[in-house]
Enzyme design. Structure first.
Site, PDB file in Angstrom:
ATOM      1  N   CYS A 116       0.825  -1.212   0.000  1.00  0.00           N
ATOM      2  CA  CYS A 116       0.000   0.000   0.000  1.00  0.00           C
ATOM      3  C   CYS A 116       0.860   1.264   0.000  1.00  0.00           C
ATOM      4  CB  CYS A 116      -0.929  -0.002   1.206  1.00  0.00           C
ATOM      5  SG  CYS A 116      -1.929  -1.469   1.316  1.00  0.00           S
ATOM      6  N   HIS A 247      -3.389   6.899   3.395  1.00  0.00           N
ATOM      7  CA  HIS A 247      -3.737   5.572   2.888  1.00  0.00           C
ATOM      8  C   HIS A 247      -4.949   5.051   3.651  1.00  0.00           C
ATOM      9  CE1 HIS A 247      -3.851   1.490   1.789  1.00  0.00           C
ATOM     10  NE2 HIS A 247      -3.372   1.033   2.931  1.00  0.00           N
ATOM     11  N   ASN A 277      -9.946  -1.012   0.896  1.00  0.00           N
ATOM     12  CA  ASN A 277      -8.509  -0.750   0.778  1.00  0.00           C
ATOM     13  C   ASN A 277      -8.086  -1.041  -0.661  1.00  0.00           C
ATOM     14  OD1 ASN A 277      -5.728  -0.793   0.826  1.00  0.00           O
ATOM     15  ND2 ASN A 277      -5.549  -2.005   2.694  1.00  0.00           N
TER      16      ASN A 277
HETATM   17  N1  ACO Z   1     -16.728 -11.081   9.652  1.00  0.00           N
HETATM   18  C1  ACO Z   1     -16.981 -11.553  10.888  1.00  0.00           C
HETATM   19  N2  ACO Z   1     -16.013 -11.957  11.729  1.00  0.00           N
HETATM   20  C2  ACO Z   1     -14.741 -11.876  11.288  1.00  0.00           C
HETATM   21  C3  ACO Z   1     -14.415 -11.399  10.007  1.00  0.00           C
HETATM   22  C4  ACO Z   1     -15.466 -10.990   9.179  1.00  0.00           C
HETATM   23  N3  ACO Z   1     -15.266 -10.508   7.924  1.00  0.00           N
HETATM   24  N4  ACO Z   1     -13.069 -11.424   9.866  1.00  0.00           N
HETATM   25  C5  ACO Z   1     -12.567 -11.918  11.014  1.00  0.00           C
HETATM   26  N5  ACO Z   1     -13.577 -12.198  11.867  1.00  0.00           N
HETATM   27  C6  ACO Z   1     -13.498 -12.741  13.224  1.00  0.00           C
HETATM   28  C7  ACO Z   1     -12.235 -13.527  13.451  1.00  0.00           C
HETATM   29  O1  ACO Z   1     -12.387 -14.843  12.973  1.00  0.00           O
HETATM   30  C8  ACO Z   1     -12.101 -13.448  14.957  1.00  0.00           C
HETATM   31  O2  ACO Z   1     -12.969 -14.375  15.527  1.00  0.00           O
HETATM   32  P1  ACO Z   1     -12.495 -15.252  16.789  1.00  0.00           P
HETATM   33  O3  ACO Z   1     -12.221 -14.233  17.874  1.00  0.00           O
HETATM   34  O4  ACO Z   1     -13.679 -16.124  17.043  1.00  0.00           O
HETATM   35  O5  ACO Z   1     -11.271 -15.971  16.324  1.00  0.00           O
HETATM   36  C9  ACO Z   1     -12.628 -12.063  15.281  1.00  0.00           C
HETATM   37  O6  ACO Z   1     -13.414 -11.667  14.152  1.00  0.00           O
HETATM   38  C10 ACO Z   1     -11.543 -11.046  15.527  1.00  0.00           C
HETATM   39  O7  ACO Z   1     -10.575 -11.135  14.487  1.00  0.00           O
HETATM   40  P2  ACO Z   1      -9.342 -10.172  14.407  1.00  0.00           P
HETATM   41  O8  ACO Z   1      -8.527 -10.499  13.181  1.00  0.00           O
HETATM   42  O9  ACO Z   1      -8.639 -10.123  15.721  1.00  0.00           O
HETATM   43  O10 ACO Z   1     -10.115  -8.795  14.176  1.00  0.00           O
HETATM   44  P3  ACO Z   1      -9.557  -7.340  14.234  1.00  0.00           P
HETATM   45  O11 ACO Z   1     -10.323  -6.541  15.197  1.00  0.00           O
HETATM   46  O12 ACO Z   1      -8.060  -7.303  14.318  1.00  0.00           O
HETATM   47  O13 ACO Z   1      -9.966  -6.781  12.796  1.00  0.00           O
HETATM   48  C11 ACO Z   1      -8.945  -6.382  10.652  1.00  0.00           C
HETATM   49  C12 ACO Z   1      -9.492  -7.411  11.633  1.00  0.00           C
HETATM   50  C13 ACO Z   1     -10.082  -5.485  10.224  1.00  0.00           C
HETATM   51  C14 ACO Z   1      -8.382  -7.116   9.455  1.00  0.00           C
HETATM   52  C15 ACO Z   1      -7.865  -5.544  11.347  1.00  0.00           C
HETATM   53  O14 ACO Z   1      -6.945  -6.389  11.963  1.00  0.00           O
HETATM   54  C16 ACO Z   1      -7.114  -4.650  10.382  1.00  0.00           C
HETATM   55  O15 ACO Z   1      -7.646  -3.694   9.853  1.00  0.00           O
HETATM   56  N6  ACO Z   1      -5.810  -4.880  10.198  1.00  0.00           N
HETATM   57  C17 ACO Z   1      -4.970  -4.025   9.397  1.00  0.00           C
HETATM   58  C18 ACO Z   1      -5.097  -4.299   7.946  1.00  0.00           C
HETATM   59  C19 ACO Z   1      -4.277  -3.299   7.185  1.00  0.00           C
HETATM   60  O16 ACO Z   1      -4.165  -2.170   7.570  1.00  0.00           O
HETATM   61  N7  ACO Z   1      -3.668  -3.689   6.065  1.00  0.00           N
HETATM   62  C20 ACO Z   1      -2.898  -2.688   5.357  1.00  0.00           C
HETATM   63  C21 ACO Z   1      -1.991  -3.171   4.467  1.00  0.00           C
HETATM   64  S1  ACO Z   1      -2.656  -4.173   3.188  1.00  0.00           S
HETATM   65  C22 ACO Z   1      -1.450  -4.216   1.924  1.00  0.00           C
HETATM   66  O17 ACO Z   1      -0.388  -3.690   2.021  1.00  0.00           O
HETATM   67  C23 ACO Z   1      -1.785  -5.002   0.669  1.00  0.00           C
END
Ligand code: ACO
Length: 320
Positions: A116, A247, A277
């Site tokens: 990104c 971003h 994203n």
């Molecule tokens: N719908 C419902 N539940 C979900 C989903 C979904 N789409 N996705 C994950 N969950 C569940 C998980 O399975 C987990 O369940 P569990 O506790 O029973 O195991 C729970 O939700 C929490 O999962 P986490 O991964 O801990 O959720 P988090 O609050 O961290 O949010 C997210 C996930 C949105 C992906 C977040 O971590 C995030 O934004 N990370 C940064 C991503 C980013 O910025 N990327 C940038 C670079 S990308 C690039 O360079 C190509």
């Protein structure tokens, strides 16, 4: 700090493909909900390229719009850089295809692959080349065609991304017009496995994998001090920055960054809810929308920030 010829943003453009996928569409194919996606990410919908639309097609349309906005002909370009994680092919570079489509006969070409942070990385190298006198006009495009690399059964990744392209013409500036002041790129390569697009056993094509929670933690720990130091070294206080081009990965990341820097959230433009994203395209699409809606005022300081796979971080300071 950047020295040499001043470099300005001469024009911007974007192209967003027509096909829309809402959170409700994902509810039909995955165990997820609109409520979960909106609260955890801020995303409501995203666009995807059509079957016959490739990264180069999106890039071409955004590039054309930026050239029109800048009022320069394709033949006046010295270089075209396409930043992407989803090129048409590994070789040749997507920028060469775009050069051919635009008829930019005098331009060199290359792609930048930095997650990104790709378009910010591309802009930084373009600025360096213009400031030193190598080039006068560079077209930087961020373009992504994620549809083919997503695992549509992985709810933790496929709901996050979207396709699109954004572009900017960077040109040698005249006095009284905008200029870039500073730029910085960083990476923590030891964490390269946090976001990957790679081959996997049992799959024909490379697939995107992301350790979302670890990425989230990494960004929240490293981004605020990185931006704070960058501002300090560039001689500005975060509060003096009139507009932030950011971003778009997660609204929670931006809210937390602004809170820690003491910056009011109205100093930026968020479009994550419409596009998801779009990785290397995200910063450029946001820049174009900010220019179009008059968010960036002449004489105002503008801070650009991106982070992503690699794990890469980048910032640039511009005076409009
Ligand atoms: N719908 C419902 N539940 C979900 C989903 C979904 N789409 N996705 C994950 N969950 C569940 C998980 O399975 C987990 O369940 P569990 O506790 O029973 O195991 C729970 O939700 C929490 O999962 P986490 O991964 O801990 O959720 P988090 O609050 O961290 O949010 C997210 C996930 C949105 C992906 C977040 O971590 C995030 O934004 N990370 C940064 C991503 C980013 O910025 N990327 C940038 C670079 S990308 C690039 O360079 C190509």
């Amino acid at each position: 700090m950047i020295s040499g010829y001043p470099v300005r943003i001469a024009g911007t453009g974007r192209y967003i493909p027509e096909k829309v996928m809402t959170n409700f569409d994902f509810e039909k194919i995955l165990d997820t909900s609109d409520e979960w996606i909106v609260t955890r990410t801020g995303i409501r919908k995203r666009h995807f390229a059509a079957e016959d639309e490739k990264c180069s097609d999106l890039a071409y349309k955004a590039g054309l719009a930026a050239l029109e906005d800048a009022g320069i002909a394709a033949s006046e370009l010295d270089l075209i850089i396409v930043a992407t994680d989803t090129p048409d092919t590994v070789c040749p570079c997507t920028a060469s295809k775009v050069q051919g489509m635009l008829g930019a006969a005098n331009a060199g070409t290359y792609d930048v692959l930095a997650g990104c942070t790709g378009s910010l990385t591309a802009m930084t190298t373009a600025i360096g080349g213009i400031a030193s006198g190598i080039w006068k006009n560079v077209l930087v495009i961020g373009s992504e065609d994620f549809a083919g690399v997503l695992d549509w059964t992985d709810r933790s990744s496929c709901i996050l991304f979207g396709d699109g392209a954004g572009a900017a013409v960077l040109s040698r500036s005249e006095e009284g017009k905008g200029h870039f002041i500073a730029a910085e790129l960083k990476a923590d390569g030891a964490k390269h496995a946090l976001i990957t697009i790679d081959k996997e056993e049992g799959r024909e094509d490379p697939v995107l994998r992301m350790h979302g929670a670890e990425v989230f933690k990494f960004v929240n720990v490293h981004l605020p001090p990185f931006i704070k130091n960058f501002c300090e070294e560039s001689g500005v206080e975060p509060s003096e920055i009139g507009f932030w081009v950011l971003h778009q990965a997660n609204t929670r990341i931006i809210d937390s960054l602004f809170k820690r820097l003491g910056v009011p959230t109205e100093r930026t433009l968020m479009n994550l809810e419409n596009y998801g994203n779009t990785s290397a395209a995200s910063l450029m699409v946001t820049l174009d929308e900010a220019m179009e809606s008059g968010c960036i005022k002449s004489g105002e300081k503008v801070l650009f920030m991106a982070f992503g796979a690699g794990m890469t971080l980048g910032a640039m300071l511009y005076e409009a």
